[in-house]
Design a protein around this motif. Structure first.
Motif, PDB file in Angstrom:
ATOM      1  N   MET A 142       0.838  -1.198   0.000  1.00  0.00           N
ATOM      2  CA  MET A 142       0.000   0.000   0.000  1.00  0.00           C
ATOM      3  C   MET A 142       0.876   1.253   0.000  1.00  0.00           C
ATOM      4  O   MET A 142       0.632   2.210  -0.750  1.00  0.00           O
ATOM      5  CB  MET A 142      -0.908  -0.025   1.239  1.00  0.00           C
ATOM      6  CG  MET A 142      -1.704   1.244   1.454  1.00  0.00           C
ATOM      7  SD  MET A 142      -2.799   1.608   0.079  1.00  0.00           S
ATOM      8  CE  MET A 142      -2.701   3.379   0.082  1.00  0.00           C
ATOM      9  N   ALA A 143       1.907   1.261   0.831  1.00  0.00           N
ATOM     10  CA  ALA A 143       2.804   2.409   0.901  1.00  0.00           C
ATOM     11  C   ALA A 143       3.564   2.612  -0.406  1.00  0.00           C
ATOM     12  O   ALA A 143       3.726   3.744  -0.881  1.00  0.00           O
ATOM     13  CB  ALA A 143       3.793   2.240   2.062  1.00  0.00           C
ATOM     14  N   MET A 144       4.024   1.527  -1.005  1.00  0.00           N
ATOM     15  CA  MET A 144       4.744   1.622  -2.269  1.00  0.00           C
ATOM     16  C   MET A 144       3.829   2.139  -3.372  1.00  0.00           C
ATOM     17  O   MET A 144       4.221   2.989  -4.186  1.00  0.00           O
ATOM     18  CB  MET A 144       5.307   0.253  -2.653  1.00  0.00           C
ATOM     19  CG  MET A 144       6.403  -0.272  -1.727  1.00  0.00           C
ATOM     20  SD  MET A 144       7.897   0.730  -1.756  1.00  0.00           S
ATOM     21  CE  MET A 144       8.472   0.389  -3.408  1.00  0.00           C
ATOM     22  N   SER A 145       2.604   1.642  -3.405  1.00  0.00           N
ATOM     23  CA  SER A 145       1.651   2.068  -4.425  1.00  0.00           C
ATOM     24  C   SER A 145       1.363   3.551  -4.297  1.00  0.00           C
ATOM     25  O   SER A 145       1.321   4.280  -5.298  1.00  0.00           O
ATOM     26  CB  SER A 145       0.355   1.264  -4.279  1.00  0.00           C
ATOM     27  OG  SER A 145      -0.574   1.619  -5.267  1.00  0.00           O
ATOM     28  N   ASP A 204       1.886   1.023 -14.326  1.00  0.00           N
ATOM     29  CA  ASP A 204       1.806  -0.434 -14.204  1.00  0.00           C
ATOM     30  C   ASP A 204       2.396  -0.911 -12.879  1.00  0.00           C
ATOM     31  O   ASP A 204       1.847  -1.810 -12.233  1.00  0.00           O
ATOM     32  CB  ASP A 204       2.544  -1.101 -15.368  1.00  0.00           C
ATOM     33  CG  ASP A 204       1.838  -0.911 -16.705  1.00  0.00           C
ATOM     34  OD1 ASP A 204       0.626  -0.601 -16.690  1.00  0.00           O
ATOM     35  OD2 ASP A 204       2.499  -1.060 -17.757  1.00  0.00           O
ATOM     36  N   LEU A 205       3.505  -0.291 -12.457  1.00  0.00           N
ATOM     37  CA  LEU A 205       4.147  -0.677 -11.202  1.00  0.00           C
ATOM     38  C   LEU A 205       3.263  -0.312 -10.011  1.00  0.00           C
ATOM     39  O   LEU A 205       3.172  -1.073  -9.037  1.00  0.00           O
ATOM     40  CB  LEU A 205       5.511   0.012 -11.077  1.00  0.00           C
ATOM     41  CG  LEU A 205       6.362  -0.373  -9.870  1.00  0.00           C
ATOM     42  CD1 LEU A 205       6.698  -1.862  -9.900  1.00  0.00           C
ATOM     43  CD2 LEU A 205       7.649   0.455  -9.839  1.00  0.00           C
ATOM     44  N   CYS A 206       2.606   0.833 -10.092  1.00  0.00           N
ATOM     45  CA  CYS A 206       1.678   1.254  -9.039  1.00  0.00           C
ATOM     46  C   CYS A 206       0.551   0.237  -8.892  1.00  0.00           C
ATOM     47  O   CYS A 206       0.192  -0.166  -7.778  1.00  0.00           O
ATOM     48  CB  CYS A 206       1.130   2.637  -9.356  1.00  0.00           C
ATOM     49  SG  CYS A 206      -0.041   3.282  -8.147  1.00  0.00           S
ATOM     50  N   ARG A 207       0.009  -0.189 -10.016  1.00  0.00           N
ATOM     51  CA  ARG A 207      -1.085  -1.165  -9.981  1.00  0.00           C
ATOM     52  C   ARG A 207      -0.591  -2.536  -9.524  1.00  0.00           C
ATOM     53  O   ARG A 207      -1.338  -3.283  -8.866  1.00  0.00           O
ATOM     54  CB  ARG A 207      -1.718  -1.252 -11.367  1.00  0.00           C
ATOM     55  CG  ARG A 207      -2.535  -0.011 -11.720  1.00  0.00           C
ATOM     56  CD  ARG A 207      -2.973   0.001 -13.161  1.00  0.00           C
ATOM     57  NE  ARG A 207      -3.880   1.126 -13.419  1.00  0.00           N
ATOM     58  CZ  ARG A 207      -4.170   1.594 -14.617  1.00  0.00           C
ATOM     59  NH1 ARG A 207      -3.624   1.018 -15.695  1.00  0.00           N
ATOM     60  NH2 ARG A 207      -4.997   2.610 -14.773  1.00  0.00           N
ATOM     61  N   TYR A 208       0.639  -2.869  -9.846  1.00  0.00           N
ATOM     62  CA  TYR A 208       1.212  -4.139  -9.381  1.00  0.00           C
ATOM     63  C   TYR A 208       1.241  -4.181  -7.856  1.00  0.00           C
ATOM     64  O   TYR A 208       0.806  -5.166  -7.237  1.00  0.00           O
ATOM     65  CB  TYR A 208       2.625  -4.312  -9.948  1.00  0.00           C
ATOM     66  CG  TYR A 208       3.427  -5.399  -9.264  1.00  0.00           C
ATOM     67  CD1 TYR A 208       3.247  -6.739  -9.600  1.00  0.00           C
ATOM     68  CD2 TYR A 208       4.357  -5.083  -8.275  1.00  0.00           C
ATOM     69  CE1 TYR A 208       3.974  -7.738  -8.972  1.00  0.00           C
ATOM     70  CE2 TYR A 208       5.094  -6.067  -7.641  1.00  0.00           C
ATOM     71  CZ  TYR A 208       4.895  -7.401  -7.982  1.00  0.00           C
ATOM     72  OH  TYR A 208       5.604  -8.381  -7.353  1.00  0.00           O
ATOM     73  N   GLY A 252      -0.514  -2.326  -5.869  1.00  0.00           N
ATOM     74  CA  GLY A 252      -1.892  -2.296  -5.400  1.00  0.00           C
ATOM     75  C   GLY A 252      -2.521  -3.681  -5.395  1.00  0.00           C
ATOM     76  O   GLY A 252      -3.209  -4.066  -4.441  1.00  0.00           O
ATOM     77  N   ASN A 253      -2.268  -4.454  -6.454  1.00  0.00           N
ATOM     78  CA  ASN A 253      -2.794  -5.818  -6.524  1.00  0.00           C
ATOM     79  C   ASN A 253      -2.188  -6.708  -5.441  1.00  0.00           C
ATOM     80  O   ASN A 253      -2.870  -7.566  -4.875  1.00  0.00           O
ATOM     81  CB  ASN A 253      -2.517  -6.420  -7.905  1.00  0.00           C
ATOM     82  CG  ASN A 253      -3.392  -5.818  -8.988  1.00  0.00           C
ATOM     83  OD1 ASN A 253      -4.484  -5.329  -8.712  1.00  0.00           O
ATOM     84  ND2 ASN A 253      -2.909  -5.826 -10.223  1.00  0.00           N
ATOM     85  N   LYS A 254      -0.908  -6.505  -5.153  1.00  0.00           N
ATOM     86  CA  LYS A 254      -0.263  -7.257  -4.072  1.00  0.00           C
ATOM     87  C   LYS A 254      -0.901  -6.935  -2.726  1.00  0.00           C
ATOM     88  O   LYS A 254      -1.070  -7.817  -1.867  1.00  0.00           O
ATOM     89  CB  LYS A 254       1.232  -6.951  -4.040  1.00  0.00           C
ATOM     90  CG  LYS A 254       2.045  -7.605  -5.151  1.00  0.00           C
ATOM     91  CD  LYS A 254       2.096  -9.120  -4.949  1.00  0.00           C
ATOM     92  CE  LYS A 254       2.978  -9.797  -5.971  1.00  0.00           C
ATOM     93  NZ  LYS A 254       3.017 -11.271  -5.765  1.00  0.00           N
ATOM     94  N   ALA A 255      -1.234  -5.668  -2.522  1.00  0.00           N
ATOM     95  CA  ALA A 255      -1.894  -5.273  -1.283  1.00  0.00           C
ATOM     96  C   ALA A 255      -3.274  -5.934  -1.170  1.00  0.00           C
ATOM     97  O   ALA A 255      -3.672  -6.412  -0.099  1.00  0.00           O
ATOM     98  CB  ALA A 255      -2.022  -3.750  -1.218  1.00  0.00           C
ATOM     99  N   LEU A 256      -4.001  -5.975  -2.281  1.00  0.00           N
ATOM    100  CA  LEU A 256      -5.325  -6.609  -2.283  1.00  0.00           C
ATOM    101  C   LEU A 256      -5.224  -8.115  -2.038  1.00  0.00           C
ATOM    102  O   LEU A 256      -6.070  -8.702  -1.355  1.00  0.00           O
ATOM    103  CB  LEU A 256      -6.028  -6.335  -3.609  1.00  0.00           C
ATOM    104  CG  LEU A 256      -6.399  -4.874  -3.889  1.00  0.00           C
ATOM    105  CD1 LEU A 256      -6.979  -4.733  -5.295  1.00  0.00           C
ATOM    106  CD2 LEU A 256      -7.389  -4.348  -2.854  1.00  0.00           C
ATOM    107  N   ILE A 311      -9.119   2.149  -0.314  1.00  0.00           N
ATOM    108  CA  ILE A 311      -7.933   2.996  -0.264  1.00  0.00           C
ATOM    109  C   ILE A 311      -6.969   2.607  -1.386  1.00  0.00           C
ATOM    110  O   ILE A 311      -6.381   3.457  -2.057  1.00  0.00           O
ATOM    111  CB  ILE A 311      -7.257   2.894   1.118  1.00  0.00           C
ATOM    112  CG1 ILE A 311      -8.121   3.594   2.172  1.00  0.00           C
ATOM    113  CG2 ILE A 311      -5.861   3.525   1.088  1.00  0.00           C
ATOM    114  CD1 ILE A 311      -7.639   3.407   3.593  1.00  0.00           C
ATOM    115  N   VAL A 312      -6.813   1.306  -1.592  1.00  0.00           N
ATOM    116  CA  VAL A 312      -5.952   0.836  -2.684  1.00  0.00           C
ATOM    117  C   VAL A 312      -6.523   1.260  -4.024  1.00  0.00           C
ATOM    118  O   VAL A 312      -5.803   1.770  -4.897  1.00  0.00           O
ATOM    119  CB  VAL A 312      -5.794  -0.707  -2.626  1.00  0.00           C
ATOM    120  CG1 VAL A 312      -5.009  -1.201  -3.837  1.00  0.00           C
ATOM    121  CG2 VAL A 312      -5.094  -1.126  -1.350  1.00  0.00           C
TER     122      VAL A 312
END
Length: 400
Positions: A288-291, A364-368, A370-374, A392-393
């Motif tokens: 989440m923080a990285m995204s 794309d990296l932001c969404r990657y 985000g998907n990891k957080a989900l 939030i994600v």
């Protein structure tokens, strides 16, 4: 003056400021408006960012605070505020930080604490261990977890205050009087140290050695991350770092992700959850923080209304990816072509970067992340708190 009067007058006390260009940390680093903002400006759905956070705050019971009311009403902090007032009319960046802490409560500066509370409620009490049932629980969250959320915000706020220290060796006449900068630096150091001391004291009161170890290591990571960011920028003729995206991600985790990730893990430890649940909470906080950091880095390149002359971080995710695609030599050449009379034309450089692959790759990296957080949230049972964490994600990973 009563404390109530002090709090009411605080915004007026801190009403004016500019900020010098040269700080002890790199000018390209995030300032209060971007490190703490956590706003998904680019999102269109599921809701406006403020609405997403407002809904989340209702779930945890009350709006989170960047520090506890007990700290805010302490005599020590009241004295600090009175000293900061003396900086009004100067250009010391501590004023910008202070104004952000006062006014940004409406823009949810304190998201880190909110995430800790949400993930605490999403996980609930441990079904395998009832030893922590003696803690008071309000709204599905233990009082010790609420204290942890406040401690997290205290540490983050202390770092923001310390980052406002001016490099006196690089001052110019346009930056203001030397004595004002010296006085502001002293207040920044003392007030940041006070917040850290308060956080450490409250951390000890939790009486959990693993939680103390986690937060202490997060603080170490923060310092190490800032050191990495400064080490290159302090060298002459190095306006951008010669690093790849993998190195950037490691450094960014230290400076922007470790505190939230380890605070989420610590919240699970306080509720006596097992190692698997703790790891999933850590993974959510990390990704989440990285995204969000990547979302913040992308704003100068995707905002509909962006000032042509607005500077942006030359070590941000889109630029690191742009450089990785081009190669270091071509990137340095592009920077040279964007300079006019020794000054960098950010508008020209921005258009050059937008024409490359760095921006789309950063999205794309932001969404990657985000998907990891989900994915990490899937281990938690369905609930309003979990849905709020998902929203939030969504808010920081949607760009259309």
């Amino acid at each position: 003056m009563s404390l109530r009067q002090l709090l009411l007058r605080l915004p007026r006390y801190l009403g004016v400021s500019g900020s010098p260009r040269r700080l002890w940390w790199s000018p390209s680093l995030d300032t209060i408006s971007s490190v703490g903002s956590w706003r998904g400006q680019s999102s269109r759905s599921p809701a406006h960012w403020n609405q997403v956070v407002s809904d989340a705050e209702k779930i945890v019971g009350y709006p989170t605070s960047f520090m506890s009311l007990r700290c805010l009403l302490s005599d020590e902090l009241s004295n600090i505020v009175m000293q900061v007032r003396k900086l009004v009319g100067t250009q010391h960046p501590l004023l910008t930080t202070a104004r952000g802490l006062v006014h940004d409560s409406w823009h949810n500066l304190q998201l880190r604490g909110l995430v800790v509370l949400l993930i605490s409620k999403a996980a609930g009490p441990s079904s395998m261990n009832t030893s922590c049932q003696n803690y008071d629980m309000v709204g599905g969250i233990y009082s010790c977890q609420r204290s942890l959320a406040e401690i997290t915000e205290l540490i983050h706020t202390a770092l923001l205050v310390h980052r406002g220290i001016v490099n006196l060796n690089e001052l110019q006449s346009s930056d203001g009087l030397l004595k004002d900068m010296q006085f502001g630096n002293k207040i920044a150091i003392l007030s940041g140290d006070f917040l850290l001391a308060n956080a450490c004291n409250r951390l000890a009161l939790l009486q959990n050695t693993k939680v103390v170890e986690l937060l202490a290591s997060a603080l170490m990571d923060l310092v190490q991350g800032v050191y990495h960011e400064n080490s290159t920028s302090a060298k002459e003729n190095h306006i951008t770092q010669d690093i790849g995206i993998s190195t950037w991600k490691k450094q960014t985790f230290l400076s922007h992700g470790a505190l939230l990730a380890k605070s989420c893990q610590a919240a699970m430890e306080l509720a006596k959850h097992d190692a698997d649940v703790q790891d999933m909470a850590f993974q959510y906080g990390k990704h989440m923080a990285m995204s969000h950091k990547i979302n913040s880095d992308l704003q100068p390149f995707i905002k509909e209304k962006t000032s042509d002359s607005m500077a942006f971080n030359l070590n941000s995710a889109p630029i690191v990816l742009h450089q990785e695609f081009l190669g270091r030599d071509l990137w340095i050449k592009e920077i040279g072509e964007a300079q006019e009379k020794g000054r960098l034309d950010y508008a020209k450089l921005r258009e050059t970067i937008k024409a490359g692959k760095g921006v789309t790759s950063a999205i794309d990296l932001c969404r990657y992340h985000g998907n990891k957080a989900l994915e990490a949230l899937e281990s938690f049972p369905p609930s309003e708190a979990r849905s709020a964490l998902e929203n939030i994600v969504f808010a920081v990973t949607r760009f259309s």
